[in-house]
Enzyme design. Structure first.
Site, PDB file in Angstrom:
ATOM      1  N   HIS A   7     -45.432  25.840  17.585  1.00 31.71           N
ATOM      2  CA  HIS A   7     -43.986  25.236  18.583  1.00 31.71           C
ATOM      3  C   HIS A   7     -44.725  25.481  20.009  1.00 31.71           C
ATOM      4  CE1 HIS A   7     -39.835  24.046  17.856  1.00 31.71           C
ATOM      5  NE2 HIS A   7     -39.818  24.195  18.939  1.00 31.71           N
ATOM      6  N   SER A  61     -38.036  13.946  19.086  1.00 35.18           N
ATOM      7  CA  SER A  61     -37.446  15.282  19.004  1.00 35.18           C
ATOM      8  C   SER A  61     -36.096  15.012  18.097  1.00 35.18           C
ATOM      9  CB  SER A  61     -37.337  16.154  19.996  1.00 35.18           C
ATOM     10  OG  SER A  61     -36.411  17.201  19.979  1.00 35.18           O
ATOM     11  N   TYR A  70     -34.478  19.280  13.018  1.00 32.98           N
ATOM     12  CA  TYR A  70     -33.758  20.714  13.036  1.00 32.98           C
ATOM     13  C   TYR A  70     -32.739  20.594  12.188  1.00 32.98           C
ATOM     14  CZ  TYR A  70     -36.204  22.060  17.352  1.00 32.98           C
ATOM     15  OH  TYR A  70     -37.438  22.528  18.247  1.00 32.98           O
ATOM     16  N   LYS A 101     -43.681  21.055   9.758  1.00 25.53           N
ATOM     17  CA  LYS A 101     -44.125  21.407  11.192  1.00 25.53           C
ATOM     18  C   LYS A 101     -43.678  22.947  11.237  1.00 25.53           C
ATOM     19  CE  LYS A 101     -43.772  20.058  15.911  1.00 25.53           C
ATOM     20  NZ  LYS A 101     -43.185  21.413  16.392  1.00 25.53           N
ATOM     21  N   THR A 137     -38.915  20.899  11.046  1.00 26.59           N
ATOM     22  CA  THR A 137     -39.568  22.142  12.046  1.00 26.59           C
ATOM     23  C   THR A 137     -38.926  23.330  11.052  1.00 26.59           C
ATOM     24  OG1 THR A 137     -39.654  20.889  13.839  1.00 26.59           O
ATOM     25  CG2 THR A 137     -39.348  23.354  13.891  1.00 26.59           C
TER      26      THR A 137
END
Length: 419
Positions: A316, A166, A189, A292, A215
């Site tokens: 998610h 992540s 992100y 994603k 994402t």
């Protein structure tokens, strides 16, 4: 005639229900003598949870499925941390749909096929792994165990799983890569500030990451009700670790944010992201680029037309929206949309080998696992994660044998049908 005491009768009825084995086995809300009392909420619908959540396993080897780790994690992990991981959005319709969606599809067992030897290896963007089961990105894993992402990396190494780290990792990508002893992928992100995305991606590539999974579903706010209800039960002073005064203060302990200028940002959402961002990203990095969070046919077509390397069909884990659309429901149309032009991965709600097999039969190249390995991490650390992954591999192998597939390539659409 004796007068009817309705209050007394009600109390006796509720006491009877509270002692009912039906409620004890079903894990429903406990009922007190004077009325209903809210029970411990589990992130997956109770029908998939252990029969009696009070009978906790003592070691990872005692687990007979991944759900056995969840109630242990609930005990071991602080309420706010567990609630953040467990929470869906609003009514949590999508959280339930991610599990219930698998019931809409049936596997078609085939017989008289030699499956004495099963090869579960999968080629994912040019790299061969022993299994198509992938470690999905989950942020801040030290909130669940002191060794965090490093413990997960060591468990991934044991089973030769692809690990996606992540952007919100609590361990550095360099340390995780060293623990995994192989290149990893990272999730991004991007925020609404290009310089932030560029800094993240530059570090990812320098750390040896093979791919970046952008994402695209964190483009707005979210009402995490389970988290909001569990957080007040946490007796710790959360302000010692969480400074919410600004993004810069909030993420000061997260390795990816060190040295990155977040000025001008009020949050890390990517509400302004569009397809031009993807083109700019392609000019910035040599890593493979995945998107994603794709759930619609139209977006999958555009992704393929724009040369994106792969898609992760994802909602998610039901943590970003409450559309009610499960990823296993969305997967067939995404497979059709890309028409073989790119690999398609999928996540959200996968808990069983049968779940994984259904997705692979539909055409997915790999399946990403999220909450189950966090349950294992929170419950027992690295050994817990290893056992979760082992159980999933055992179940996947057994299911492949039942449908007559000696290799992953033998899992084809004809082996699954809508119920």
């Amino acid at each position: 005639m004796t007068p009817v005491d309705r209050d007394e009768n009600r109390r006796r009825f509720l006491q009877f229900l509270a002692g009912s084995p039906l409620l004890a086995c079903g894990g429903l809300e406990s009922l007190a003598a004077d009325g209903p009392k809210a029970g411990t909420k589990l992130p997956d619908p109770i029908m998939w949870a252990p029969l009696k959540t009070e009978d906790l396993i003592k070691t990872p080897k005692e687990a007979i499925n991944v759900f056995d780790f969840e109630p242990v994690c609930r005990v071991q992990v602080p309420p706010a941390h567990f609630g953040y991981m467990a929470s869906g959005i609003d009514d949590e319709v999508t959280l339930r749909a991610n599990r219930e969606g698998f019931l809409k599809f049936q596997l078609r067992p085939r017989r008289l096929v030699d499956v004495s030897k099963v090869d579960m290896s999968a080629d994912i963007l040019g790299v061969k792994y022993d299994t198509p089961i992938i470690i999905a990105p989950v942020g801040g894993q030290k909130a669940f165990h002191a060794e965090g992402e490093v413990a997960v990396a060591k468990a991934a190494r044991t089973g030769n799983h692809l690990q996606i780290l992540s952007n919100q990792t609590s361990s550095s990508p360099e340390d995780v890569t060293a623990a995994r002893d192989a290149p990893i992928w990272m999730q991004l992100y991007a925020t609404n500030k290009w310089d932030v995305a560029k800094a993240f991606v530059t570090r990812m590539e320098k750390a040896g990451c093979l791919a970046v999974a952008v994402t695209v579903d964190r483009n707005g706010g979210r009402n995490q009700e389970t988290f909001s209800r569990l957080r007040p039960t946490d007796t710790r002073d959360c302000s010692t670790c969480h400074d919410r005064s600004s993004p810069q203060a909030n993420f000061k302990t997260r390795p990816m944010y060190q040295g990155v200028d977040l000025s001008g940002l009020t949050n890390t959402q990517s509400s302004a992201m569009n397809w031009d961002f993807m083109k700019r990203l392609r000019d910035t990095t040599r890593m493979k680029i995945l998107i994603k969070g794709i759930l619609a046919y139209e977006d999958a077509v555009i992704a393929a037309d724009n040369g994106i390397d792969a898609i992760i069909v994802s909602n998610h884990g039901a943590r970003s929206e409450d559309s009610g659309r499960s990823t296993i429901d969305a997967l067939p149309e995404i497979i059709e949309a890309v028409n073989g032009r790119m690999p398609v991965l999928v996540d959200s709600g996968f808990r069983r080998g049968t779940d994984i097999t259904k997705a692979l039969c539909m055409g997915a190249t790999g399946v990403c696992i999220g909450r189950p390995y966090i349950w294992g991490l929170g419950a027992f650390g690295q050994p817990g994660v290893e056992r979760v992954l082992e159980l999933l591999r055992i179940e996947l192998r057994a299911t492949m044998q039942q449908v007559g597939a000696p290799t992953i390539k033998h899992l084809v659409p004809a082996m699954v049908r809508r119920a």
